[in-house]
Design a protein around this motif. Structure first.
Motif, PDB file in Angstrom:
ATOM      1  N   LYS A 172       0.811  -1.209   0.000  1.00  0.00           N
ATOM      2  CA  LYS A 172       0.000   0.000   0.000  1.00  0.00           C
ATOM      3  C   LYS A 172       0.851   1.269   0.000  1.00  0.00           C
ATOM      4  CE  LYS A 172      -4.386  -1.286   0.097  1.00  0.00           C
ATOM      5  NZ  LYS A 172      -5.349  -0.838  -0.940  1.00  0.00           N
ATOM      6  N   GLU A 173       2.084   1.192   0.520  1.00  0.00           N
ATOM      7  CA  GLU A 173       2.935   2.379   0.549  1.00  0.00           C
ATOM      8  C   GLU A 173       3.426   2.768  -0.840  1.00  0.00           C
ATOM      9  OE1 GLU A 173       4.930  -0.405   3.279  1.00  0.00           O
ATOM     10  OE2 GLU A 173       2.794  -0.447   2.746  1.00  0.00           O
ATOM     11  N   SER A 174       3.307   1.868  -1.784  1.00  0.00           N
ATOM     12  CA  SER A 174       3.824   2.108  -3.127  1.00  0.00           C
ATOM     13  C   SER A 174       2.783   2.810  -3.998  1.00  0.00           C
ATOM     14  CB  SER A 174       4.206   0.787  -3.791  1.00  0.00           C
ATOM     15  OG  SER A 174       4.462   0.964  -5.164  1.00  0.00           O
ATOM     16  N   PRO A 175       3.180   3.867  -4.712  1.00  0.00           N
ATOM     17  CA  PRO A 175       2.240   4.490  -5.649  1.00  0.00           C
ATOM     18  C   PRO A 175       1.836   3.541  -6.774  1.00  0.00           C
ATOM     19  CG  PRO A 175       4.455   5.381  -5.928  1.00  0.00           C
ATOM     20  CD  PRO A 175       4.475   4.558  -4.692  1.00  0.00           C
ATOM     21  N   ILE A 176       2.684   2.564  -7.075  1.00  0.00           N
ATOM     22  CA  ILE A 176       2.353   1.615  -8.140  1.00  0.00           C
ATOM     23  C   ILE A 176       1.108   0.808  -7.769  1.00  0.00           C
ATOM     24  CG2 ILE A 176       3.171  -0.349  -9.484  1.00  0.00           C
ATOM     25  CD1 ILE A 176       4.591   2.301 -10.114  1.00  0.00           C
ATOM     26  N   GLU A 177       0.989   0.434  -6.510  1.00  0.00           N
ATOM     27  CA  GLU A 177      -0.192  -0.300  -6.051  1.00  0.00           C
ATOM     28  C   GLU A 177      -1.449   0.519  -6.271  1.00  0.00           C
ATOM     29  OE1 GLU A 177      -3.430  -1.340  -3.350  1.00  0.00           O
ATOM     30  OE2 GLU A 177      -2.192   0.466  -3.217  1.00  0.00           O
ATOM     31  N   ARG A 178      -1.369   1.806  -5.915  1.00  0.00           N
ATOM     32  CA  ARG A 178      -2.524   2.697  -6.110  1.00  0.00           C
ATOM     33  C   ARG A 178      -2.859   2.849  -7.584  1.00  0.00           C
ATOM     34  NH1 ARG A 178      -0.349   7.564  -5.190  1.00  0.00           N
ATOM     35  NH2 ARG A 178      -0.398   8.078  -7.399  1.00  0.00           N
ATOM     36  N   ILE A 179      -1.857   3.061  -8.393  1.00  0.00           N
ATOM     37  CA  ILE A 179      -2.064   3.266  -9.823  1.00  0.00           C
ATOM     38  C   ILE A 179      -2.677   2.017 -10.463  1.00  0.00           C
ATOM     39  CG2 ILE A 179      -0.899   3.695 -12.018  1.00  0.00           C
ATOM     40  CD1 ILE A 179       1.161   5.367 -10.395  1.00  0.00           C
ATOM     41  N   TYR A 180      -2.225   0.850 -10.024  1.00  0.00           N
ATOM     42  CA  TYR A 180      -2.751  -0.414 -10.555  1.00  0.00           C
ATOM     43  C   TYR A 180      -4.274  -0.461 -10.394  1.00  0.00           C
ATOM     44  CZ  TYR A 180      -2.628  -5.434 -11.654  1.00  0.00           C
ATOM     45  OH  TYR A 180      -2.801  -6.665 -12.240  1.00  0.00           O
ATOM     46  N   ARG A 181      -4.759  -0.032  -9.229  1.00  0.00           N
ATOM     47  CA  ARG A 181      -6.209  -0.025  -8.990  1.00  0.00           C
ATOM     48  C   ARG A 181      -6.901   1.113  -9.731  1.00  0.00           C
ATOM     49  NH1 ARG A 181      -7.008   1.665  -4.434  1.00  0.00           N
ATOM     50  NH2 ARG A 181      -4.936   1.858  -3.522  1.00  0.00           N
ATOM     51  N   ASP A 182      -6.297   2.281  -9.688  1.00  0.00           N
ATOM     52  CA  ASP A 182      -6.922   3.451 -10.315  1.00  0.00           C
ATOM     53  C   ASP A 182      -7.138   3.262 -11.813  1.00  0.00           C
ATOM     54  OD1 ASP A 182      -6.909   4.723  -7.867  1.00  0.00           O
ATOM     55  OD2 ASP A 182      -5.278   6.110  -8.356  1.00  0.00           O
ATOM     56  N   MET A 183      -6.140   2.711 -12.478  1.00  0.00           N
ATOM     57  CA  MET A 183      -6.182   2.643 -13.937  1.00  0.00           C
ATOM     58  C   MET A 183      -7.184   1.628 -14.471  1.00  0.00           C
ATOM     59  SD  MET A 183      -4.413   4.971 -15.284  1.00  0.00           S
ATOM     60  CE  MET A 183      -5.045   5.950 -13.926  1.00  0.00           C
ATOM     61  N   ARG A 184      -7.612   0.706 -13.637  1.00  0.00           N
ATOM     62  CA  ARG A 184      -8.573  -0.293 -14.127  1.00  0.00           C
ATOM     63  C   ARG A 184      -9.878   0.351 -14.564  1.00  0.00           C
ATOM     64  NH1 ARG A 184     -11.048  -2.874 -16.639  1.00  0.00           N
ATOM     65  NH2 ARG A 184     -11.459  -5.110 -16.650  1.00  0.00           N
ATOM     66  N   LEU A 185     -10.221   1.450 -13.933  1.00  0.00           N
ATOM     67  CA  LEU A 185     -11.465   2.140 -14.287  1.00  0.00           C
ATOM     68  C   LEU A 185     -11.419   2.725 -15.690  1.00  0.00           C
ATOM     69  CD1 LEU A 185     -14.230   3.387 -13.538  1.00  0.00           C
ATOM     70  CD2 LEU A 185     -12.981   5.335 -12.601  1.00  0.00           C
ATOM     71  N   PHE A 186     -10.240   3.103 -16.162  1.00  0.00           N
ATOM     72  CA  PHE A 186     -10.143   3.849 -17.408  1.00  0.00           C
ATOM     73  C   PHE A 186     -10.575   3.038 -18.620  1.00  0.00           C
ATOM     74  CE2 PHE A 186      -8.354   6.793 -14.661  1.00  0.00           C
ATOM     75  CZ  PHE A 186      -7.993   7.968 -15.303  1.00  0.00           C
ATOM     76  N   ARG A 187     -10.586   1.721 -18.494  1.00  0.00           N
ATOM     77  CA  ARG A 187     -11.080   0.879 -19.586  1.00  0.00           C
ATOM     78  C   ARG A 187     -12.603   0.740 -19.555  1.00  0.00           C
ATOM     79  NH1 ARG A 187      -7.566  -4.157 -18.143  1.00  0.00           N
ATOM     80  NH2 ARG A 187      -9.082  -5.255 -19.450  1.00  0.00           N
ATOM     81  N   ILE A 188     -13.238   1.384 -18.565  1.00  0.00           N
ATOM     82  CA  ILE A 188     -14.685   1.265 -18.391  1.00  0.00           C
ATOM     83  C   ILE A 188     -15.399   2.599 -18.597  1.00  0.00           C
ATOM     84  CG2 ILE A 188     -16.521   0.673 -16.754  1.00  0.00           C
ATOM     85  CD1 ILE A 188     -14.496  -1.212 -15.380  1.00  0.00           C
ATOM     86  N   PHE A 189     -14.967   3.634 -17.870  1.00  0.00           N
ATOM     87  CA  PHE A 189     -15.766   4.864 -17.872  1.00  0.00           C
ATOM     88  C   PHE A 189     -15.617   5.656 -19.175  1.00  0.00           C
ATOM     89  CE2 PHE A 189     -12.849   8.261 -15.657  1.00  0.00           C
ATOM     90  CZ  PHE A 189     -11.819   7.946 -16.511  1.00  0.00           C
ATOM     91  N   GLU A 190     -16.646   6.435 -19.453  1.00  0.00           N
ATOM     92  CA  GLU A 190     -16.764   7.248 -20.670  1.00  0.00           C
ATOM     93  C   GLU A 190     -16.597   6.416 -21.941  1.00  0.00           C
ATOM     94  OE1 GLU A 190     -15.264  11.190 -20.779  1.00  0.00           O
ATOM     95  OE2 GLU A 190     -15.178  11.360 -18.595  1.00  0.00           O
ATOM     96  N   GLY A 191     -17.090   5.197 -21.875  1.00  0.00           N
ATOM     97  CA  GLY A 191     -17.065   4.307 -23.026  1.00  0.00           C
ATOM     98  C   GLY A 191     -16.092   3.162 -22.834  1.00  0.00           C
ATOM     99  N   THR A 192     -16.608   1.947 -22.636  1.00  0.00           N
ATOM    100  CA  THR A 192     -15.757   0.781 -22.414  1.00  0.00           C
ATOM    101  C   THR A 192     -14.912   0.477 -23.653  1.00  0.00           C
ATOM    102  OG1 THR A 192     -17.400  -0.785 -23.254  1.00  0.00           O
ATOM    103  CG2 THR A 192     -17.517  -0.216 -20.896  1.00  0.00           C
ATOM    104  N   SER A 193     -13.879  -0.328 -23.450  1.00  0.00           N
ATOM    105  CA  SER A 193     -13.059  -0.755 -24.593  1.00  0.00           C
ATOM    106  C   SER A 193     -13.905  -1.457 -25.647  1.00  0.00           C
ATOM    107  CB  SER A 193     -11.941  -1.689 -24.117  1.00  0.00           C
ATOM    108  OG  SER A 193     -10.989  -0.997 -23.338  1.00  0.00           O
ATOM    109  N   GLU A 194     -14.876  -2.220 -25.197  1.00  0.00           N
ATOM    110  CA  GLU A 194     -15.736  -2.946 -26.140  1.00  0.00           C
ATOM    111  C   GLU A 194     -16.573  -1.980 -26.972  1.00  0.00           C
ATOM    112  OE1 GLU A 194     -14.045  -5.345 -23.252  1.00  0.00           O
ATOM    113  OE2 GLU A 194     -15.428  -3.687 -22.837  1.00  0.00           O
TER     114      GLU A 194
END
Length: 381
Positions: A346-368
């Motif tokens: 949890k202390e790593s920003p990479i852990e946070r980014i890993y979770r945050d970025m998953r949304l970007f394939r969904i919101f404002e139009g999914t990849s599909e």
């Protein structure tokens, strides 16, 4: 396309870069843990004009085109993305409907307050039964004299808990399908407007999404965007098309942050008496990350430039959205692998980014959905 940015844009980019490094990145972890950002930081973003990047100067904004906004968004991708989300709706989906299709009076009334950050803007399209299938919205608007009564509920609305003004899509004629959807400008003070549940999300903890509930919400007829019923779906698609490009730019910034962090870590992490960057496996991961980022940056900037030239960019916008959101997920996955166990903490920003970025394939139009748009454009006669 001229790859040399004008001096004023370079100066703005450099200012944003310093602000991210000196003001935002040091508190990224604090904001993640507390689930909110200090109001003092929000006020600084107001004072620096970040709430009005894309709004014309005549309304108090900075008047950046799509390319300029992408350059700035790339910088804001190099820290906790919740900061960009805080003012992102004012530059994007929360204001663009008014800016693109609003009347002169609507622009004059709302855009200055949005550009200054005095008001937070939001965009309310998504409902429990209408996500990717945006034409299936059920929120209804019925005219009663000089007002429309809105009834229904929107959910997953970015900044919905703090929004002062919201672009709301509602059905005015259900017999017409998408052509029966109308866009309304709704203020939080209108009778019948309320905020529902605030969502508990996997990521982006410093910025909320929420339900917005309409119970006989009284909206003046003069608050229909463009004063024309049935144009809401068209307006929404215009708004989302631009947003797909600027969101892709955020992904480029996030991916660059991950690459930079991975290079630095691989140089200082020693295993088997040598830095792990001496291993070809790590070198090739870094190389692949860099290739993906370089490609993404070029297509984002080109699509943004095309839009600024008034070209039709429906296909390009979908392409950059799907490519860049999937790219950043691959890059952060590689970054976590390079960081090993430390990247999972949890202390790593990479852990946070890993979770945050998953949304970007969904919101404002999914990849599909993006692939549907792309293939539809390709198969047109």
């Amino acid at each position: 396309m001229d790859y040399e940015f004008p001096e004023n844009l370079r100066l703005m980019r450099d200012t944003a870069r310093r602000f991210v490094k000196n003001e935002l990145e040091p508190i990224s972890q604090q904001v993640e843990e507390e689930g909110k950002m200090p109001e003092s930081v929000v006020q600084k973003m107001r004072e620096m004009g970040f709430f009005g990047l894309s709004i014309p100067e005549e309304y108090g904004g900075m008047g950046l085109g799509t390319l300029g906004e992408c350059v700035m968004n790339e910088e804001f991708g190099k820290t906790n993305v919740c900061f960009r989300s805080r003012f992102g709706t004012n530059n994007g989906i929360g204001s663009q409907g008014i800016l693109i299709d609003g009347t002169p009076e609507q622009k004059e009334k709302y855009l200055p307050r949005i550009a200054s950050g005095e008001w937070t803007a939001a965009f309310a399209l998504t409902e429990p039964n209408a996500g990717s299938d945006a034409a299936s919205i059920q929120t209804k608007a019925e005219r009663k004299g000089d007002v429309y009564l809105l009834n229904g509920m929107k959910h997953f609305i970015t900044n919905g808990d703090i929004a002062d003004v919201v672009t709301v899509m509602a059905v005015t004629d259900k017999t017409k399908g998408p052509r029966g959807v109308t866009a309304f400008i709704v203020e939080k003070t209108f009778p019948g407007y309320s905020v529902g549940k605030i969502d508990r999300k996997m990521g982006i903890h410093g910025n909320n999404t929420a339900e917005i509930v309409f119970e006989d919400c009284q909206v003046p007829a003069k608050n229909i965007i463009g004063l024309e019923e049935g144009r809401g779906f068209v307006t929404a698609m215009k708004v989302l098309e631009k947003g797909r490009i600027t969101i892709a730019a955020v992904c480029v910034g996030v991916a660059q942050y991950c690459l930079d962090a991975s290079i630095a870590y691989s140089k200082q992490r020693v295993q088997f008496k040598k830095p792990i960057c001496a291993n070809q496996a790590i070198q090739w991961m870094l190389a692949d990350m860099a290739i993906s980022i370089y490609t993404a940056r070029q297509i984002v900037y080109h699509a943004a430039w095309c839009r600024d030239q008034k070209q039709r960019v429906t296909q390009q916008a979908a392409m950059v959205k799907v490519y860049c959101t999937e790219m950043v997920n691959r890059v952060v996955d590689s970054a976590l692998q390079i960081h090993g166990g430390m990247g999972y903490m949890k202390e790593s920003p990479i852990e946070r980014i890993y979770r945050d970025m998953r949304l970007f394939r969904i919101f404002e139009g999914t990849s599909e959905v993006q692939r549907m748009v792309i293939s539809r454009e390709l198969l047109k006669d």
